[in-house]
Design an enzyme around this catalytic site. Structure first.
Site, PDB file in Angstrom:
ATOM      1  CG  HIS A   1      -2.010  -1.064   1.052  1.00 31.25           C
ATOM      2  ND1 HIS A   1      -2.534  -1.766   2.098  1.00 31.25           N
ATOM      3  CD2 HIS A   1      -2.628  -1.524  -0.076  1.00 31.25           C
ATOM      4  CE1 HIS A   1      -3.453  -2.622   1.640  1.00 31.25           C
ATOM      5  NE2 HIS A   1      -3.515  -2.493   0.324  1.00 31.25           N
TER       6      HIS A   1
ATOM      7  CG  HIS B   1      -0.421  -4.009   5.262  1.00 35.01           C
ATOM      8  ND1 HIS B   1      -1.094  -3.537   4.172  1.00 35.01           N
ATOM      9  CD2 HIS B   1       0.048  -5.235   4.920  1.00 35.01           C
ATOM     10  CE1 HIS B   1      -1.049  -4.435   3.210  1.00 35.01           C
ATOM     11  NE2 HIS B   1      -0.359  -5.481   3.633  1.00 35.01           N
TER      12      HIS B   1
ATOM     13  CD  GLU C   1      -3.040  -3.177   9.016  1.00 38.83           C
ATOM     14  OE1 GLU C   1      -2.506  -2.056   8.882  1.00 38.83           O
ATOM     15  OE2 GLU C   1      -3.936  -3.598   8.278  1.00 38.83           O
TER      16      GLU C   1
HETATM   17  C1  CXA Z   1      -5.409  -6.694   6.142  1.00 38.22           C
HETATM   18  C2  CXA Z   1      -4.445  -7.276   5.360  1.00 38.22           C
HETATM   19  C3  CXA Z   1      -4.439  -8.617   5.150  1.00 38.22           C
HETATM   20  C4  CXA Z   1      -5.413  -9.358   5.693  1.00 38.22           C
HETATM   21  C5  CXA Z   1      -6.361  -8.744   6.474  1.00 38.22           C
HETATM   22  C6  CXA Z   1      -6.375  -7.419   6.687  1.00 38.22           C
HETATM   23  C7  CXA Z   1      -5.447  -5.299   6.455  1.00 38.22           C
HETATM   24  C8  CXA Z   1      -4.967  -4.332   5.436  1.00 38.22           C
HETATM   25  C9  CXA Z   1      -5.747  -4.480   4.149  1.00 38.22           C
HETATM   26  O1  CXA Z   1      -6.931  -4.146   4.159  1.00 38.22           O
HETATM   27  O2  CXA Z   1      -5.190  -4.921   3.170  1.00 38.22           O
HETATM   28  N1  CXA Z   1      -5.253  -3.124   6.086  1.00 38.22           N
HETATM   29  S1  CXA Z   1      -4.702  -1.727   5.530  1.00 38.22           S
HETATM   30  N2  CXA Z   1      -3.156  -1.662   5.711  1.00 38.22           N
HETATM   31  O3  CXA Z   1      -5.275  -0.660   6.328  1.00 38.22           O
HETATM   32  O4  CXA Z   1      -5.053  -1.665   4.150  1.00 38.22           O
HETATM   33 ZN    ZN Z   2      -1.998  -1.740   4.045  1.00 36.78          ZN
END
Ligand code: CXA
Ligand code: ZN
Length: 434
Positions: free
Chosen positions: A176, A311, A384
């Site tokens: 991201h 993330h 995260e």
């Molecule tokens: C996420 C990532 C992988 C599995 C479950 C949840 C969270 C991630 C996403 O939505 O891809 N959160 S984020 N960084 O806010 O986009």
């Molecule tokens: Zn993310």
């Protein structure tokens, strides 16, 4: 018209004309949704309440066990209030940094954020680390982004030029675009392992017994675009054009090929921030990372045993599956789920994050973690990072937290590395000899 004005302002800045923050160009180069505001929605401690929020199609920015932080239009906000939810207004998700007059330089991080690495600075630092540690660090690429940037791959090992028969561990960052802190996390891992080898006994032991791979910026086009005006753009996706649509970009973490677009955990609309792309692996960034991971199958055995995809934000440790609310699923039995949970909880105990199965945050399909497990049985976690809320900077915490918030994950990283020979060992199970 506006674009011309922005370019004019930026041209003045290139000429180093100071300007007041009040005259700053709009923070986002391409606002995703007009007139949205950010809110914290508390009291979401049950799936039904969370579903009420998600059904509105709001953009989820972060969240924890009992809250979500979302970006909503006035109409969506009204609906949520009408269903009895409380909405606490939050600061803008993309801050205009530095209230003091200062320079805005296109393509560079704003004042207060200059400890962060652009793609160019990242490449330079990795090359310097490889030059300083030629036997431990090698930098290569596994392909090119949609706009042609080399997709960077770092290998760390005690004999980096040999193909050793050791458990391999992958760390990936910044699928991201706006999650710049994760680039610093991957860079921190490379630095710490390279510089600690031969000096710190625990690190030396880990580097001797594992092969570590790092993908420090999985979405370089998006990351560069996010800072292209010199202010933050709140950009998430890659920068691949969508044929027949003016909207740009695919959410790379909805583009992986396991249960792609199956379950309402992604969007079919190219204008949406969770657009899953036109097909599984339609993004060159995911397709080439997939091909590289597949290439680590040697004599029928996947060499990579464990993985963290970093993330931000929310301070969570997540594990598969994301596409189903069930604890188990295809190829993931109760035993696997117990091991995922146990190691996830132990990692979370080291950094103070909250551990949970990823679908409990919200259903997401086409994520990297689901594919890593379903396709290769790689023990794949999503971390995260800092902070827990937009009120602490959200995607854009200032550079003075980088050192603290990357070092905060050292013990979790080491724990994953140490179990990479046999993750089920953590629940007292045995693994077949390699
Ligand atoms: C996420 C990532 C992988 C599995 C479950 C949840 C969270 C991630 C996403 O939505 O891809 N959160 S984020 N960084 O806010 O986009
Ligand atoms: Zn993310």
């Amino acid at each position: 018209m506006r674009r011309v004005a922005v370019i004019a302002v930026l041209a003045m800045l290139v000429l180093a004309v100071p300007f007041s923050a009040a005259a700053a160009p709009p923070p986002s180069p391409a606002p995703a949704a007009p007139s949205t505001s950010a809110y914290r929605v508390p009291g979401l401690d049950n799936p039904a309440a969370r579903a009420t929020v998600l059904r509105q199609g709001v953009e989820v920015l972060g969240g924890g066990r009992d809250y979500l932080e979302v970006q909503a239009t006035p109409a969506q906000a009204d609906h949520l209030r009408a269903s009895g939810l409380r909405l606490l207004p939050l600061p803008a998700a993309a801050p205009v940094p530095a209230a003091v007059p200062g320079l805005v330089v296109p393509g560079e991080f704003p004042i207060g954020y200059q400890g962060y690495h652009t793609y160019r600075r990242l490449t330079a630092e990795l090359d310097a680390l490889a030059a300083a540690h030629p036997h431990q660090v090698a930098v290569s690429s596994y392909g090119r982004s949609a706009q042609g940037r080399p997709l960077l791959l770092v290998k760390i090992s005690d004999e980096v030029r040999a193909d050793k028969h050791e458990p391999e561990v992958l760390f990936s960052c910044a699928q991201h675009a706006r999650e710049h802190l994760t680039v610093e996390m991957c860079l921190h891992i490379v630095r710490r392992l390279a510089q600690g080898y031969g000096i710190d006994p625990a690190i030396t032991q880990l580097v001797r017994s594992r092969v570590v791979w790092v993908v420090p910026m999985a979405n370089p086009d998006g990351a560069e675009y996010d800072i292209s005006t010199g202010l933050f753009g709140l950009w998430r996706k890659n920068r691949q054009p969508n044929p027949g649509d003016a909207e740009i970009g695919t959410d790379l973490n909805r583009n992986w090929g396991d249960e792609w677009a199956c379950c309402g955990g992604s969007s079919a609309n190219p204008g949406n921030d969770t657009y899953h792309g036109s097909a599984p692996f339609s993004a060159p960034e995911t397709a080439q990372l997939r091909d590289w991971v597949n290439s680590r199958v040697i004599h029928g055995v996947q060499q990579i045993t464990a993985h963290i995809d970093f993330h931000s934000f929310s301070e969570l440790v997540l594990w598969p599956y994301g596409f189903t609310a069930s604890d188990t699923g295809p190829g993931l039995n109760n035993f696997d789920a117990a091991a995922f949970r146990k190691l996830g909880e132990q990692m979370a105990a080291t950094n103070g994050y909250t551990p949970e199965q990823s679908s409990h945050l919200y259903i997401n399909d086409g994520s990297i973690g689901d594919w890593m497990w379903a396709q290769h049985h790689i023990w794949s976690y999503t971390l995260e990072m800092y902070p827990t809320s937009l009120t602490q900077g959200g995607f854009y915490p200032p550079a003075n937290v980088i050192e603290r918030e990357t070092a905060r994950n050292d013990a979790a990283v080491d724990l994953l590395l140490s179990y990479a020979d046999c993750v089920p060992r953590i629940i007292g199970a045995r693994c077949a000899a390699r």
